[in-house]
Design an enzyme around this catalytic site. Structure first.
Site, short mmCIF file in Angstrom:
data_model
loop_
_atom_site.label_atom_id
_atom_site.label_comp_id
_atom_site.label_asym_id
_atom_site.label_seq_id
_atom_site.Cartn_x
_atom_site.Cartn_y
_atom_site.Cartn_z
CE LYS A 85 -20.72 -14.93 -20.56
NZ LYS A 85 -19.80 -14.12 -19.47
C1 LIG Z 1 -19.55 -12.46 -20.04
C2 LIG Z 1 -20.11 -11.54 -20.76
C3 LIG Z 1 -19.40 -10.44 -21.34
C4 LIG Z 1 -17.99 -10.31 -21.32
O1 LIG Z 1 -17.23 -11.83 -21.63
P1 LIG Z 1 -15.88 -11.87 -21.13
O2 LIG Z 1 -15.12 -12.91 -21.85
O3 LIG Z 1 -15.76 -12.24 -19.81
O4 LIG Z 1 -14.95 -10.67 -21.48
C5 LIG Z 1 -19.94 -9.61 -22.02
N1 LIG Z 1 -21.39 -9.49 -22.08
C6 LIG Z 1 -21.97 -10.31 -21.25
C7 LIG Z 1 -23.49 -10.21 -21.45
C8 LIG Z 1 -21.42 -11.56 -20.74
O5 LIG Z 1 -22.32 -12.10 -19.96
#
Ligand SMILES: *Cc1c(COP(=O)(O)O)cnc(C)c1O
Length: 397
Positions: A186
């Site tokens: 992210k």
């Molecule tokens: C990455 C993501 C998640 C989950 O996040 P994690 O930290 O990997 O559990 C949830 N929703 C969206 C849209 C994402 O891109």
């Protein structure tokens, strides 16, 4: 999008502070920590950046969605409207609480279509989850109005869109609750981590307590705290929070680089008449974490996707054939492959998925390609990438 491309001295210093005093837990041990409260500090930074009254850190973005739903009292028998195009975490979190995911079509924003949301409302509907995919947003004004008129909660999954705004409000701060992820890929990363933001005092108290076994967090003696209700462990560690704290301060820098790189690629693709771009609602400002565009048809998109890979253009996704992000390949979810029994009510609630088709979503996702915007590219690399992308796309038409 990934902040991991830019680790530096700031991240090292914050982590070193934690290692120096040895307190890896975010709560308690006041005497040992030499004034270092990385998780608390990061929560204050998030509140400032996202312009919300409260931020609660948790262990992941998936945990953030789960905690957000739980803190709003969503559970057995409730229906939550969510998009066909998202990350499987949306579905998992709703199921985890014994609620029923009700999938609806997306539109040209790549987020839920307000008309499809409206059509899916039943007396059991409690919330609408808008997933702000690929650095942009859904039609927030329409979605807010539908939720208000039908007394539904609006939950924003802004995991992929930190830094984007709508009418100058940060995404994640518009709905009743907003969710963020700081996983490794992210824009802001802490390795693993997430956050729930809200302006609602009681939801915030619930997120704070529920994510730590129901601890009331009153007073300074953890052993003497009471537990007003059942909770779980969705805590973040001080080490993860330390990395996140260094990263969040760099968000403006990351956004600027993303926008610059995005603009070069978008301008190059604009010269190809067959390419159209994802709609950003009026008043919206993307985070520029991805460049998302549409090609004329499925065959062309598949060919372009293959051509991009062969040309060495990495980070471009054709989600139509992907089993993490799009309903078409979610056989493990559609057929409920669960390790433990799922309630008869949820099974019944999900029966529609065996036969339901999503032509409108297919219409967009079949033709969509989304390319990750990286921070580490040099000016030369972005220019070269733009040329290669145009070549690959022209070759697929
Ligand atoms: C990455 C993501 C998640 C989950 O996040 P994690 O930290 O990997 O559990 C949830 N929703 C969206 C849209 C994402 O891109």
């Amino acid at each position: 999008m990934p902040g991991f491309e830019r680790f530096g001295d700031q991240e090292r210093k914050e982590v070193q502070d934690v290692l120096d005093n040895g307190v890896l837990m975010r709560y308690g041990f006041d005497g040992m920590r030499n004034g270092h409260w990385k998780a608390k500090e990061l929560e204050r930074e998030l509140e400032r950046t996202l312009q919300t009254k409260h931020a609660q850190l948790v262990s992941s973005g998936t945990a953030a969605v789960t905690v957000a739903l739980a803190s709003a009292g969503i559970g057995a028998g409730d229906e939550v409207i969510m998009p066909t195009f998202t990350f499987v975490a949306s579905f998992e979190a709703i199921m985890m609480l014994g609620a029923v995911p009700v999938l609806v079509d997306i539109d040209d924003t790549l987020a839920v279509d307000p008309k499809a949301v409206e059509a899916a409302i039943t007396p059991k509907t409690k919330a609408v989850m808008v997933v702000q995919m690929c650095g942009s947003m859904g039609r927030m004004e329409e979605l807010e109005a539908i939720c208000k008129n039908n007394k539904l909660l609006l939950i924003e999954d802004a995991c992929q869109a930190i830094g984007a705004t709508f009418n100058n409000k940060p995404l994640g701060s518009i709905g009743d609750l907003g969710c963020f992820s700081f996983d490794f890929v992210k824009t802001i990363t802490s390795g693993e981590g997430g956050a729930v933001v809200t302006n609602n005092d009681s939801y915030y108290t619930h997120t704070d307590q529920y994510s730590d076994h129901g601890h009331d967090h009153i007073g300074s003696d953890r052993g003497a705290e009471t537990h007003p209700y059942l909770g779980y462990n969705f805590r973040i560690s001080e080490l993860h929070a330390a990395v996140g704290l260094a990263q969040i301060k760099r968000l403006p820098e990351f956004l600027e680089v993303q926008k610059r790189n995005f603009t070069v690629l978008r301008e190059a693709l604009s010269a190809v008449p067959e390419v159209t771009f994802r709609t950003v609602p009026k008043g919206g400002e993307e985070s520029y974490a991805f460049l998302s565009f549409f090609l004329p048809d499925l065959e062309c998109a598949r060919k372009a996707s293959k051509g991009l890979k062969e040309a060495g253009v990495d980070g471009c996704f054709h989600y139509y054939d992907n089993n993490w992000h799009y309903v078409r390949e979610w056989s493990h979810l559609k057929n409920i492959k669960s390790l433990y029994p799922v309630s008869a009510e949820v099974k019944k609630g999900l029966a529609y998925l065996e036969t339901k088709t999503f032509e409108q979503s297919d219409h967009y996702i079949a033709r969509n390609i989304s390319c990750l915007i990286k921070l580490s590219w040099t000016e030369e690399e972005v220019k070269r990438r733009a040329e290669l992308m145009v070549e690959a796309i022209k070759g697929a038409l």
